[in-house]
Motif scaffolding. Structure first.
Motif, short mmCIF file in Angstrom:
data_model
loop_
_atom_site.label_atom_id
_atom_site.label_comp_id
_atom_site.label_asym_id
_atom_site.label_seq_id
_atom_site.Cartn_x
_atom_site.Cartn_y
_atom_site.Cartn_z
N LEU A 119 0.83 -1.20 0.00
CA LEU A 119 0.00 0.00 0.00
C LEU A 119 0.86 1.26 0.00
O LEU A 119 0.57 2.23 -0.71
CB LEU A 119 -0.93 0.00 1.22
CG LEU A 119 -1.96 -1.13 1.29
CD1 LEU A 119 -2.83 -0.98 2.53
CD2 LEU A 119 -2.83 -1.17 0.04
N VAL A 120 1.93 1.25 0.80
CA VAL A 120 2.84 2.39 0.83
C VAL A 120 3.51 2.57 -0.54
O VAL A 120 3.66 3.69 -1.04
CB VAL A 120 3.90 2.22 1.94
CG1 VAL A 120 4.98 3.30 1.83
CG2 VAL A 120 3.25 2.28 3.31
N PHE A 121 3.90 1.46 -1.15
CA PHE A 121 4.52 1.52 -2.48
C PHE A 121 3.56 2.14 -3.49
O PHE A 121 3.95 2.97 -4.31
CB PHE A 121 4.93 0.12 -2.92
CG PHE A 121 5.39 0.04 -4.35
CD1 PHE A 121 6.58 0.62 -4.74
CD2 PHE A 121 4.63 -0.62 -5.31
CE1 PHE A 121 7.02 0.56 -6.06
CE2 PHE A 121 5.05 -0.69 -6.63
CZ PHE A 121 6.25 -0.10 -7.00
N LEU A 122 2.28 1.75 -3.42
CA LEU A 122 1.30 2.31 -4.35
C LEU A 122 1.17 3.82 -4.17
O LEU A 122 1.11 4.58 -5.14
CB LEU A 122 -0.06 1.65 -4.14
CG LEU A 122 -0.19 0.18 -4.54
CD1 LEU A 122 -1.61 -0.31 -4.26
CD2 LEU A 122 0.14 -0.01 -5.99
N VAL A 123 1.13 4.26 -2.91
CA VAL A 123 1.01 5.69 -2.65
C VAL A 123 2.24 6.43 -3.16
O VAL A 123 2.14 7.48 -3.82
CB VAL A 123 0.81 5.95 -1.14
CG1 VAL A 123 0.89 7.44 -0.83
CG2 VAL A 123 -0.52 5.39 -0.68
N LEU A 124 3.44 5.89 -2.88
CA LEU A 124 4.67 6.54 -3.34
C LEU A 124 4.73 6.58 -4.86
O LEU A 124 5.18 7.57 -5.45
CB LEU A 124 5.89 5.79 -2.78
CG LEU A 124 6.10 5.87 -1.26
CD1 LEU A 124 7.30 5.02 -0.84
CD2 LEU A 124 6.31 7.32 -0.82
N LEU A 125 4.27 5.51 -5.49
CA LEU A 125 4.27 5.49 -6.95
C LEU A 125 3.26 6.50 -7.51
O LEU A 125 3.52 7.17 -8.52
CB LEU A 125 3.94 4.08 -7.45
CG LEU A 125 4.42 3.73 -8.86
CD1 LEU A 125 5.90 4.00 -9.03
CD2 LEU A 125 4.12 2.28 -9.16
N GLY A 126 2.11 6.61 -6.83
CA GLY A 126 1.14 7.63 -7.24
C GLY A 126 1.71 9.03 -7.10
O GLY A 126 1.48 9.89 -7.97
N VAL A 127 2.45 9.27 -6.04
CA VAL A 127 3.10 10.58 -5.85
C VAL A 127 4.12 10.82 -6.95
O VAL A 127 4.21 11.94 -7.50
CB VAL A 127 3.78 10.64 -4.46
CG1 VAL A 127 4.62 11.91 -4.32
CG2 VAL A 127 2.74 10.57 -3.35
N LEU A 128 4.90 9.80 -7.28
CA LEU A 128 5.92 9.95 -8.33
C LEU A 128 5.27 10.27 -9.68
O LEU A 128 5.76 11.13 -10.42
CB LEU A 128 6.74 8.67 -8.43
CG LEU A 128 7.98 8.72 -9.34
CD1 LEU A 128 8.98 9.74 -8.83
CD2 LEU A 128 8.63 7.35 -9.43
N VAL A 129 4.17 9.60 -9.99
CA VAL A 129 3.46 9.88 -11.25
C VAL A 129 2.93 11.31 -11.25
O VAL A 129 3.03 12.03 -12.25
CB VAL A 129 2.31 8.87 -11.46
CG1 VAL A 129 1.44 9.28 -12.63
CG2 VAL A 129 2.88 7.48 -11.68
N ALA A 130 2.37 11.74 -10.12
CA ALA A 130 1.86 13.12 -10.03
C ALA A 130 2.99 14.12 -10.22
O ALA A 130 2.82 15.16 -10.87
CB ALA A 130 1.18 13.33 -8.67
#
Length: 563
Positions: A119-130
């Motif tokens: 879940l943390v990885f998904l959030v960090l990846l979402g932040v990186l995409v943003a």
């Protein structure tokens, strides 16, 4: 439309009536719970009912959240022998663990360190995409791609190549390929459903035949330590026998190059050619912000490259590479969720300093991308949590034990066709539970109990892996399928319904190939026959349904429309 609405209304009515019956039954039932408590449905065919309900409801109602939740409630009630109070406690807190020792309730599932890491990885990846969007890197790559990738076929082949290159982990693959290739495929009128299929088909099927991946580590660890077998060497031997993974790649390339689509996917692709990328409407969040117009292609490529390198570094670090383990052993012992978090964190730190140096975003814009990236991942996180909880309920009911006993009891009588049988069993189990790792984790020890060495052992293990990947590919409650939908920003039910005919076509050819290989016991000859069968099937499909219009024809029709 009226028929669909009628079906939905009938389904909702049936569900409400069932809940009323359950409540009335519960009020007249007393349950005694102790340390030795076990559901009366444990390790019976009923244990497969909750995931089947969730899957059927999702396909009929085209609504995934309520379908998963109803499946979870059904599983909790079955485990609690229809005691409502204990069912709620089981659903939320899951006091007991399933047969693998994993937590079962929703809150323990979220709190589990491995799941929390994902879940943390998904959030960090979402932040990186943003961040990449805000800096203009995604828009710059889209502009570059439009000038270098000229056709729909080229856009799809570029997606396939990128998906094959990112073989370290399927989660990472799905979200990275989706965020990078969406602008390219959108520009060439490739439907989001087709993009989701290409992402999903280059995720698990690639990882399961890649020696350096989190999946290779999972397979290696599934071989019991007391078996006397080298798990990694056995994994390498299974690669040419992994028909589903290899034939999926063959099919994906064929239908792309030959412009052949069938089933619901054909409608999505024809609509996309006319300008409608979604068919049922854009239900995923779209980021219309083009970001900094001064953005450069490197503003996207460098963070992605650092992310890939960081994830590999993080995984071998958790596997003990820097403590003296070899690279292969470090990957085999890696903690994928922890390694991915390390990699994403490294990538975000690098991106911060790089973007500040480039002056493409301000510090305030950087900080605003953090909640924006989190919001973008809310939908897949919710589906993942529900899917994990449903898997926990299925585990409490002993679904894997039921299947293991079923296969183990008949294995000796089916040695000649055992690989084909194992492939179908693994497919069904992974489809129902939504987990491929758990599927081959329970079936591989059974295979080793029947064949402790030789070609049949390797072939049977490969059939378990292929069936698990196939079931994972088909299942709407599979985390990889969910991630592919998220990566493509495609409606999840659309992705499942369009991908299913493709996956089942490859599954049918794979099953026949395992029957043949069970008699030949020759890896490369069997693989050659399987590829020929797959190509023959695709040629027959092309002859039957025809091809989509070429890019020149699409452009000419567009010019006529403008006139």
């Amino acid at each position: 439309m009226k028929n669909e609405r009628l079906i939905k209304n009938i389904g909702i009515t049936a569900i409400l009536l069932s809940l009323i019956v359950i409540v009335v039954y519960t009020l007249n039932t007393e349950l005694v719970v102790g340390e030795d408590y076990q559901s009366k449905y444990f390790a019976t065919w009923v244990s497969l009912v909750p995931p089947l309900i969730a899957i059927l409801l999702a396909l009929v109602t085209k609504e995934v959240y309520s379908s998963l939740f109803i499946g979870i409630i059904t599983g909790a009630l079955l485990y609690a022998n229809f005691d409502l109070e204990y069912a709620i406690e089981t659903l939320l807190f899951g006091r007991f663990h399933d047969e693998d020792g994993s937590p079962a309730g929703m809150i323990p599932k979220i709190a589990d360190s491995s799941n929390a890491g994902i879940l943390v990885f998904l959030v960090l990846l979402g932040v990186l995409v943003a961040l990449m969007n805000q800096a203009g890197g995604s828009a710059a790559f889209g502009r570059w791609a439009k000038s270098h990738i000229k056709t729909r076929i080229g856009a799809q082949l570029a997606t396939i190549v990128l998906g094959i290159m990112i073989f370290v982990d399927d989660y990472f693959n799905c979200l990275t390929v989706g965020s990078v290739m969406r602008p390219v495929t959108d520009g060439h009128k490739v439907s989001r459903a087709k993009l989701a299929y290409l992402i999903d088909a280059t995720a698990a099927p690639i990882c399961i035949i890649a020696p350096v991946s989190s999946w290779a580590a999972a397979v290696t660890s599934s071989v019991p330590d007391d078996s006397g077998i080298n798990g990694f060497q056995t994994f390498l031997q299974t690669i040419p026998y992994n028909f589903y993974a290899i034939l999926t790649i063959v099919m994906m390339i064929y239908i792309t190059v030959r412009r052949v689509d069938f089933g619901p996917m054909k409608r999505h692709e024809m609509n996309a050619i006319q300008g409608d990328l979604f068919t049922t409407g854009p239900e995923m969040n779209e980021n219309a912000n083009e970001g900094n117009p001064k953005g450069h292609v490197l503003d996207l490529l460098l963070p992605v490259i650092v992310l890939i390198g960081g994830c590999i570094l993080g995984m071998i670090y958790t596997g003990g590479f820097f403590s003296g383990e070899s690279f292969i052993d470090a990957f085999a012992n890696a903690d994928a969720s922890v390694g991915l978090v390390y990699g994403a964190f490294i990538a975000i730190l690098f991106t911060f300093f790089y973007y500040m140096y480039r002056n493409v975003i301000s510090f305030k814009e950087f900080m605003l991308c953090i909640p924006k990236g989190f919001v973008a991942m809310v939908a897949p996180i919710l589906i993942l949590v529900l899917a994990w909880t449903l898997s926990g309920m299925t585990g409490l009911l002993g679904a894997k034990i039921f299947v293991a006993d079923l296969v183990g009891g008949s294995a000796l009588a089916l040695q000649a066709v055992l690989p084909a049988v194992l492939f179908l069993v693994a497919l069904g189990l992974a489809f129902a539970t939504g987990t491929s790792w758990g599927t081959f984790g329970i079936l591989i020890p059974i295979v080793l109990g029947v064949f402790d060495h030789g070609e049949m052992m390797v072939m049977s293990i490969a059939a378990c892996l292929a069936g698990a990947v196939c079931g994972d590919h088909c299942s709407p409650i599979s985390d990889t399928t969910i991630m592919a939908s998220a990566g493509a920003q495609c409606n999840h039910v659309n992705h499942v319904s369009t991908q299913l005919p493709y996956a089942l076509t490859v599954a049918a050819v794979s099953a026949v190939s395992y029957v043949i290989s069970g008699f030949l016991e020759n890896a490369w000859l069997s693989l050659g026959i399987a590829i020929v069968l797959m190509l023959g099937t695709l040629i027959l499909i092309e002859w039957k349904i025809g091809r989509e219009p070429a890019d020149e024809q699409v452009k000419e029709e567009a010019r006529q429309d403008l006139k």
